[in-house]
Design an enzyme around this catalytic site. Sequence first.
Site, short mmCIF file in Angstrom:
data_model
loop_
_atom_site.label_atom_id
_atom_site.label_comp_id
_atom_site.label_asym_id
_atom_site.label_seq_id
_atom_site.Cartn_x
_atom_site.Cartn_y
_atom_site.Cartn_z
N LYS A 15 -20.61 -35.51 -60.67
CA LYS A 15 -21.49 -34.47 -61.25
C LYS A 15 -22.13 -33.60 -60.19
CE LYS A 15 -24.63 -36.84 -63.37
NZ LYS A 15 -24.22 -38.23 -63.13
N ARG A 90 -31.51 -37.65 -69.00
CA ARG A 90 -30.85 -38.96 -68.95
C ARG A 90 -31.30 -39.85 -70.09
NH1 ARG A 90 -29.89 -38.84 -63.04
NH2 ARG A 90 -28.91 -40.72 -62.28
P1 AMP Z 1 -29.02 -39.37 -59.04
O1 AMP Z 1 -28.87 -38.82 -57.67
O2 AMP Z 1 -28.94 -38.33 -60.12
O3 AMP Z 1 -28.10 -40.53 -59.31
O4 AMP Z 1 -30.51 -39.96 -59.14
C1 AMP Z 1 -30.97 -40.96 -58.27
C2 AMP Z 1 -32.12 -41.74 -58.92
O5 AMP Z 1 -33.22 -40.85 -59.20
C3 AMP Z 1 -31.80 -42.38 -60.26
O6 AMP Z 1 -31.15 -43.63 -60.13
C4 AMP Z 1 -33.21 -42.51 -60.86
O7 AMP Z 1 -33.92 -43.58 -60.27
C5 AMP Z 1 -33.86 -41.21 -60.42
N1 AMP Z 1 -33.59 -40.15 -61.41
C6 AMP Z 1 -32.84 -39.02 -61.25
N2 AMP Z 1 -32.81 -38.28 -62.36
C7 AMP Z 1 -33.57 -38.95 -63.28
C8 AMP Z 1 -33.91 -38.72 -64.63
N3 AMP Z 1 -33.46 -37.62 -65.29
N4 AMP Z 1 -34.73 -39.61 -65.25
C9 AMP Z 1 -35.20 -40.68 -64.60
N5 AMP Z 1 -34.88 -40.98 -63.34
C10 AMP Z 1 -34.07 -40.13 -62.67
#
Ligand code: AMP
Length: 217
Positions: A15, A90
């Site tokens: 993504k 999410r």
């Molecule tokens: P990502 O890089 O999108 O995988 O995000 C890394 C981490 O940030 C996730 O595992 C969550 O702990 C936090 N995070 C990112 N986006 C969200 C979201 N929309 N809601 C809650 N936690 C988030």
Amino acid sequence: MSTFIVMLGPPGAGKGTQAKRIAQELGYPHVSSGDIFRENLKNKTELGKLAETYMNRGELVPDDVTIAMIKNRLSREDCDDGAILDGFPRTAAQAEALNRILAEMDAQIDIVPYINVPDSVLIKRLTGRWTCPVCGHMYHEEFNPPKEDLTCDVDGAELYQREDDKPETVKNRIQVYRDQTQSLIDYYQKQDVLVEINGNQEIGTVTTDLLKVLNQE
Ligand code: AMP
């Protein structure tokens, strides 16, 4: 007319990589909730400190905090014509909140590309991932290795493995995705904005498929 695109897909589907590419191609800002949290973590802000424990465990940061952060980001001028959202929403509550935020901006979600990749491929992709602490460029020890071991091709910095790309956390992130995010596929399908994209292809081919779909909008 503005254009808001929500990228959907499990962790490791690509993504982020694809969102960056299409943002550049189409000229909209790339709004990544994960990147904003990581930036706050690096700068040791209050938000960063709050998010850190959740992130390191592969859990979601609470909805109220995440929604407020995205609302604030979307209120900036560069999002007036649209944005590419990556990693948000999410949860069902976040999806509802996003509808409200966009309605206040006289906008709506135009399209939700869902990047689909089989589970076995996801785990392999995530656990081999290495990131540059300086420019954020990502490598994969098997699929996209740097020219020199553990060194960024762009700026020569030493690569690191994100805390949440470690094997035990990866499994949890995929489980959290299944429990809390997968239902959004149905949600957006019902709103007639979902388009499925095969993410189990070469990076450039996925981008081409995405742009084909987005340019039809
Ligand atoms: P990502 O890089 O999108 O995988 O995000 C890394 C981490 O940030 C996730 O595992 C969550 O702990 C936090 N995070 C990112 N986006 C969200 C979201 N929309 N809601 C809650 N936690 C988030």
